[in-house]
Design a protein around this motif. Structure first.
Motif, PDB file in Angstrom:
ATOM      1  N   THR A   8      32.408  44.754  40.922  1.00 49.23           N
ATOM      2  CA  THR A   8      33.740  45.083  40.415  1.00 49.23           C
ATOM      3  C   THR A   8      34.676  43.895  40.551  1.00 49.23           C
ATOM      4  N   ALA A   9      34.594  43.207  41.691  1.00 46.66           N
ATOM      5  CA  ALA A   9      35.450  42.045  41.906  1.00 46.66           C
ATOM      6  C   ALA A   9      35.216  40.983  40.842  1.00 46.66           C
ATOM      7  N   LEU A  10      33.968  40.702  40.549  1.00 51.64           N
ATOM      8  CA  LEU A  10      33.655  39.700  39.525  1.00 51.64           C
ATOM      9  C   LEU A  10      34.145  40.145  38.151  1.00 51.64           C
ATOM     10  N   GLU A  11      34.007  41.429  37.867  1.00 55.13           N
ATOM     11  CA  GLU A  11      34.490  41.969  36.592  1.00 55.13           C
ATOM     12  C   GLU A  11      36.005  41.789  36.463  1.00 55.13           C
ATOM     13  N   LEU A  12      36.723  41.929  37.587  1.00 54.36           N
ATOM     14  CA  LEU A  12      38.184  41.852  37.566  1.00 54.36           C
ATOM     15  C   LEU A  12      38.706  40.415  37.540  1.00 54.36           C
ATOM     16  N   GLY A  13      37.836  39.465  37.876  1.00 53.92           N
ATOM     17  CA  GLY A  13      38.275  38.072  37.826  1.00 53.92           C
ATOM     18  C   GLY A  13      38.126  37.282  39.107  1.00 53.92           C
ATOM     19  N   TYR A  14      37.617  37.902  40.159  1.00 56.01           N
ATOM     20  CA  TYR A  14      37.349  37.151  41.388  1.00 56.01           C
ATOM     21  C   TYR A  14      36.254  36.126  41.106  1.00 56.01           C
ATOM     22  N   ARG A  15      36.411  34.942  41.699  1.00 51.50           N
ATOM     23  CA  ARG A  15      35.399  33.902  41.548  1.00 51.50           C
ATOM     24  C   ARG A  15      35.102  33.220  42.882  1.00 51.50           C
ATOM     25  N   HIS A  41      42.143  48.758  45.256  1.00 48.43           N
ATOM     26  CA  HIS A  41      42.482  47.733  46.246  1.00 48.43           C
ATOM     27  C   HIS A  41      42.128  46.336  45.743  1.00 48.43           C
ATOM     28  N   LEU A  42      41.010  46.232  45.050  1.00 46.75           N
ATOM     29  CA  LEU A  42      40.631  44.932  44.489  1.00 46.75           C
ATOM     30  C   LEU A  42      41.664  44.464  43.470  1.00 46.75           C
ATOM     31  N   GLU A  43      42.135  45.385  42.632  1.00 47.46           N
ATOM     32  CA  GLU A  43      43.157  45.033  41.649  1.00 47.46           C
ATOM     33  C   GLU A  43      44.474  44.682  42.327  1.00 47.46           C
ATOM     34  N   ALA A  44      44.851  45.462  43.338  1.00 49.36           N
ATOM     35  CA  ALA A  44      46.112  45.211  44.035  1.00 49.36           C
ATOM     36  C   ALA A  44      46.109  43.843  44.698  1.00 49.36           C
ATOM     37  N   ASN A  45      44.964  43.467  45.263  1.00 49.33           N
ATOM     38  CA  ASN A  45      44.887  42.161  45.924  1.00 49.33           C
ATOM     39  C   ASN A  45      45.031  41.010  44.937  1.00 49.33           C
ATOM     40  N   LEU A  46      44.696  41.251  43.691  1.00 47.04           N
ATOM     41  CA  LEU A  46      44.840  40.201  42.679  1.00 47.04           C
ATOM     42  C   LEU A  46      46.284  40.021  42.210  1.00 47.04           C
ATOM     43  N   GLN A  47      47.137  40.983  42.533  1.00 47.58           N
ATOM     44  CA  GLN A  47      48.514  40.951  42.034  1.00 47.58           C
ATOM     45  C   GLN A  47      49.423  40.169  42.989  1.00 47.58           C
ATOM     46  N   LEU A  48      49.012  38.947  43.261  1.00 49.41           N
ATOM     47  CA  LEU A  48      49.747  38.094  44.200  1.00 49.41           C
ATOM     48  C   LEU A  48      50.384  36.889  43.522  1.00 49.41           C
TER      49      LEU A  48
END
Length: 272
Positions: free
Chosen positions: A32-39, A233-240
């Motif tokens: 899910t993290a990779l799908e959302l844009g985590y690298r 939570h993964l999405e929220a963490n990206l909203q920084l």
């Protein structure tokens, strides 16, 4: 996404930590993290989840070369042969031919750090590892490691959050072009009810957790790897990356407290 640049390398400011993630929970979280844009993904031999992390990366639509992947040597794999053997095992579990970063997980008095670093240098020279570093080293131990290593120490991964003062280590890393990687950036959950963080968050339309994470990554040459499992939570963490804390807010948020840090650690070890 924002990046920290050290030794000419760009590292995503926000990554995914996988401590205590196992089985399907781990694989799903990484996918899910990779799908959302985590690298940027962080694991360790001691976590027992390298196979799940590797399966998630291999099964994603993201090229392996676009993922900054870190693992760490378990305490029993610190002798020269153990470093080489266990790293090959990690590569197989992670389904990759190289690691972006290999760390010494904890200081170990039984094996000289120099011996471990010599083996890690061989891995760099062979192309199996791009960069090496340490974890849970204080400034003095980090300095010793830098003296012992024949290749640059890339990072020191340590606990860093508003209650844990790492000023001396931050200054040292800045001077010597070493990345500081922050784990437990939410103080093992302790920041979630902090009144200062909640107040600042209301001003920016963010949660206390998002403010704490922003405080961490707003330090120069600092990246962080919070654990998260749910998509929310993964999405929220990206909203920084759509807000910035003022200098006054950064100072207010910094609340060094050994008591709060210890309370968070004990809380994290309590049974559910």
């Amino acid at each position: 996404m924002e990046y920290a640049t050290v030794q000419g390398v760009d590292v995503p400011k926000l990554g995914l930590g996988t401590w205590r993630l196992t089985g399907d929970d781990c694989r799903n979280a990484v996918s899910t993290a990779l799908e959302l844009g985590y690298r940027h993904v962080d694991t360790a031999q001691a976590y027992g989840n390298e196979r799940q992390v590797g399966a998630a990366i291999a099964g994603s639509d993201v090229d392996r070369e676009d993922v900054f992947l870190t693992t760490k040597l378990e305490g029993g794999n610190r002798d020269y042969d153990g470093v080489l053997r266990s790293t090959d095992e990690s590569l197989a579990k992670l389904r990759t031919d190289h690691l972006d970063l290999l760390l010494i997980h904890w200081p170990n008095r039984r094996v000289p750090t120099r011996e471990t670093l010599d083996a890690m240098t061989e891995l760099v020279e062979s192309g199996k590892v791009e960069h090496i570093g340490v974890s849970n080293f204080d400034r003095e131990r980090l300095d010793d490691a830098r003296e012992d290593a024949d290749v640059p120490i890339f990072t020191d991964q340590v606990q860093f959050h508003p209650y844990w003062d790492q000023t001396d280590l931050l200054d040292y890393c800045a001077i010597h072009d070493v990345l500081l990687t922050a784990y437990s950036p939410l103080g093992h959950g302790g920041v979630l009810t902090d009144p200062v963080l909640k107040e600042v968050g209301e001003r920016h339309g963010k949660s206390a957790a998002q403010v704490a994470l922003r405080w961490v990554i707003q330090h120069d040459e600092v990246v962080t790897v919070p654990k998260a499992t749910s998509r929310d939570h993964l999405e929220a963490n990206l909203q920084l990356f759509d807000f910035e804390l003022t200098a006054e807010e950064m100072d207010r948020i910094s609340q060094p407290s050994k008591l709060k840090t210890l309370s968070g650690v004990l809380r994290s070890r309590s049974p559910l």
